[in-house]
Every structure is written in C-alpha cells, then in structure tokens.
Design a protein around this motif. Sequence first.
Motif, short mmCIF file in Angstrom:
data_model
loop_
_atom_site.label_atom_id
_atom_site.label_comp_id
_atom_site.label_asym_id
_atom_site.label_seq_id
_atom_site.Cartn_x
_atom_site.Cartn_y
_atom_site.Cartn_z
N PHE A 39 0.84 -1.20 0.00
CA PHE A 39 0.00 0.00 0.00
C PHE A 39 0.88 1.26 0.00
CE2 PHE A 39 -2.88 -3.15 1.77
CZ PHE A 39 -4.03 -2.89 1.04
N GLN A 71 -13.07 -1.49 -2.44
CA GLN A 71 -12.27 -2.56 -3.04
C GLN A 71 -11.29 -3.15 -2.02
OE1 GLN A 71 -9.88 -1.08 -6.27
NE2 GLN A 71 -8.65 -2.93 -6.38
N SER A 72 -10.75 -2.31 -1.14
CA SER A 72 -9.72 -2.74 -0.20
C SER A 72 -10.27 -3.34 1.09
CB SER A 72 -8.82 -1.55 0.17
OG SER A 72 -8.22 -1.01 -0.99
#
Length: 85
Positions: A39, A71-72
């Motif tokens: 990330f 999404q994460s």
Amino acid sequence: AETKPVVPTQVHTFFVVAGSFKEPTRSAMRCKQLLEEGFMAEQLANQETGATRVTIGRFASKEEAVAFMQQSQPGFKENLWVYTR
C-alpha cells in the motif's frame, strides 16, 4: 526506512484511513506493515487531537477514495474510512 507523519498541503485531497493511533510508535509500525503489503501508506498528523492517522491511499475525488476503500475493505479486519482535509 522510518516514516514520519506528514501534514497534507493539498486542500481537496481525500484519504482512505486504515487506523488512527495516539501512540506514534504504533502508527509507525502500522504504516511500515502496510508499506510492506504494497500500500502507498502514509502517516497524517492530526493537529487537533494529537493522534496520527495511517492512510493507504490519497485521491483527488471522494468517489475515487470510496471506490478504493470498498475494493480494499475485504482485506482489513478494521473498518476503513474516507478522510478529507
């Protein structure tokens, strides 16, 4: 490499936050862990509370930030949220 909290300068930047910590060593450890996971993690100092937010993404629009957050989220046990400054 040790990461230091940054104070964002762009007015309408949206961040996806993965945690907020009062203890600087905890925020630094979490940021390092997220960087190792791939990330674009950063630490944002909150001048008002003294806490440090650990972010995993920086976006120009709220829509982009929300899409990335959704999404994460499955990969996180803690709730992610969008923060703007």
